[in-house]
Each structure stands twice: as structure tokens, then as C-alpha cells.
Design a protein around this motif. Sequence first.
Motif, short mmCIF file in Angstrom:
data_model
loop_
_atom_site.label_atom_id
_atom_site.label_comp_id
_atom_site.label_asym_id
_atom_site.label_seq_id
_atom_site.Cartn_x
_atom_site.Cartn_y
_atom_site.Cartn_z
N GLY A 49 0.71 -1.11 -0.03
CA GLY A 49 0.13 -0.02 -0.01
C GLY A 49 0.88 1.30 -0.02
N GLU A 50 2.12 0.99 -0.09
CA GLU A 50 3.09 2.30 -0.25
C GLU A 50 3.01 3.27 1.08
N ALA A 51 2.93 2.68 2.33
CA ALA A 51 2.48 3.35 3.46
C ALA A 51 3.42 4.30 3.96
N SER A 52 4.80 4.25 3.37
CA SER A 52 5.83 5.24 3.79
C SER A 52 5.60 6.47 2.95
N THR A 53 4.66 6.45 1.91
CA THR A 53 4.68 7.58 1.10
C THR A 53 3.26 8.24 1.29
N LEU A 54 2.40 7.80 2.26
CA LEU A 54 1.14 8.24 2.21
C LEU A 54 0.84 9.18 3.43
N PRO A 108 9.11 -0.52 15.09
CA PRO A 108 9.42 1.13 14.91
C PRO A 108 10.06 1.16 13.67
N MET A 109 9.71 2.20 13.00
CA MET A 109 10.49 2.26 11.50
C MET A 109 11.78 3.08 11.71
N ARG A 110 12.65 2.63 10.74
CA ARG A 110 14.00 3.43 10.70
C ARG A 110 14.93 3.16 11.85
N TYR A 111 14.75 3.13 13.12
CA TYR A 111 15.38 2.79 13.92
C TYR A 111 15.15 1.23 14.48
N THR A 112 16.34 0.44 14.39
CA THR A 112 16.24 -0.79 14.66
C THR A 112 16.28 -1.22 16.11
N SER A 113 15.15 -1.48 16.67
CA SER A 113 14.83 -1.44 18.22
C SER A 113 15.36 -2.66 18.82
N SER A 114 15.67 -2.56 19.85
CA SER A 114 16.09 -3.97 20.79
C SER A 114 14.78 -4.73 21.10
N ASP A 115 14.93 -6.08 21.46
CA ASP A 115 14.00 -6.75 21.85
C ASP A 115 13.09 -6.27 22.89
N ALA A 271 6.18 8.54 -6.22
CA ALA A 271 7.66 8.72 -6.34
C ALA A 271 8.15 8.72 -4.63
N PRO A 272 9.59 8.13 -4.01
CA PRO A 272 10.43 7.77 -5.09
C PRO A 272 10.31 6.55 -6.11
#
Length: 304
Positions: A49-54, A108-115, A271-272
Motif C-alpha cells: 500500500g506504499e505506506a511510507s509515502t502516504l 518501529p520504523m528506521r530505528y532498529t529496536s532491541s527486543d 515517487a520515489p
Amino acid sequence: MGIQWKGIMPAVTTKFTDADELDLNMFEVNIRAQLEAGVHGIVLGGTLGEASTLLDEEKRSLTRTAVDLVKDKVPVFINIAEQTTRAAIEAAHKAEEDGAQGLMMLPPMRYTSSDRETVEFFKSVATNTDLPIMIYNNPVDYKVKISMQMFDQLLKYDNVEAVKESTRDTTNITRIKNNFGDRLKIMTGVDTIALESLLIGADGWVAGLVCAFPAETVAIYELQKAGRIKEALEIYRWFMPLLELDIVPRLVQNIKLAEVATGIGSENVRAPRLPLIGEERKQVLRVIEQCLKNRPILPDYKNL
């Protein structure tokens, strides 16, 4: 509505006009095709659904439109893919206001969270909404894996009900069943191992190529459920070249091309992302065209 975690739930694409606005008319065409085929739920705003662009208001518009279209025939889910816990909680509240019946949730997006951070993120949303939650476990694409130990903590919250199992490791289905029985429902999330996953215990399939081929996808589910494995396998084998379009970086463009070919979508992406060109486009079109030439005649799968 209590969620029945079973069957086929399309992770629908978001339709755009040539002017890069939501194309709600084509969205309606596709949703009605899904309902006619007999799907069991609608999932909005996922990877496909191209969530990151909505924009936030676009997600809300899609949710309200889908809820209005399905008229309680099946549940509508909206995906939560946010960078902060606060934003995820706010998104859950907006989903409730807009009439969604459930949530699909990524870490969480972008940040790689710990367990510990991942569990706390899901817990914070679960305790701030009454909506049922399906956790999206996709370490291949999103780099965070939800382990059995983490699920054990999360299942203390009654509204954590299901997992979209996208580890691509089918043995994880058996691990979940052995650890949690029916407490955690399993929706397989990888098209190319979907039938195998259903046969060893997955309750349903959050599908991708269903966006273009809804009847064939639902037929596979209903046939295997009825024990008509040979017929399900024949359709699945025909389907596999198409299903493989779902496990590559440009899956959105691939599936939108397939939707154009079956008359229930458009090629426009936001886009992108850009539409496919050159040899890559020709190869995808060859796969689609070859499968359309050999499209199977389906049995009366709705009345098994």
C-alpha cells in the motif's frame, strides 16, 4: 465485530491518479473485485500500500472509504508503521475513529529496536487501544525479529491476537503452534510459501498477488481447507511465477502491472517509486502474459 483470523486478506495496493492523488474510484473497483471473490478481510497501508509515502489524511481517507465499501462484510485493517511510539498510539486512535476493525503493526520504523524496546512499543499501543492487533513479523525486510520469548510477553495483552508470519521460515509456524496453540493466530505473509504454510497450520494468508488475482487466491485457500489438496496444488503451481513477483524490491510496481492486466488497477506509483521500464518491465509483462494464457478454470470454490 470479533475478528475471525482466517482466510484470505489482501494487502491492497493504494491507487493513484496521474496527478498523484488518491484514486478512490479505482480503489473501489479493486475492493469490489476482492469482495466478489470471497476474501475474508482487507488490509490497508502495508508495504504494497506504499505506506511510507502516504500522508496521514490519505490513510484516513482510505480507511473510511474501505469501511464504507465493505459494509461489515469483512473486517478492515490499517497498518501502523511509525517511527515513534507516540505516533503509533495516535495512529491507533485515528484508526478507531475511522471505523477500522483491527490493526496490523510493524516494529518501529528506521530505528532498529532491541527486543525490550520492540516489546514495549507493541505493549504501549496494545494498552492504548481496544482494537485487535496483528503483529507483522518480517525481519527480512524490516530487520527486527519477534521471537517466541517476545510473543510470550506480548500475549499478556488480550488484544494482541495474531501474527503476520513473514520470516520466510515455515518451521516458525510449528514453533508458534507448539508454544501458544490457538492463542496466537497465524496469517502467513509470504506468497511463495503460502500453501505450504496453510497446510502445516497457518490460519490464513495476508496475500499480495491477490490484488490482481483474487479468485485464484481464494480458491487455493478454500480448496486446501476442504481437503482438495491436489486441486489447490495445481492452481498454486500455475500461480508461482506470479507469486514470485511479490518477493523482490519492486513488488509494488510488479503487482500494479498485474492489476492493469486483469482490469482492476492502474500502474501509477508514488515517487520515489517509478514505473518499470526496459528489460525489467518486459520480463514482468512476459510472466503476466504467459500466466494469463494458461489461466486455470476454477471449480465452484465458494460452495465447497
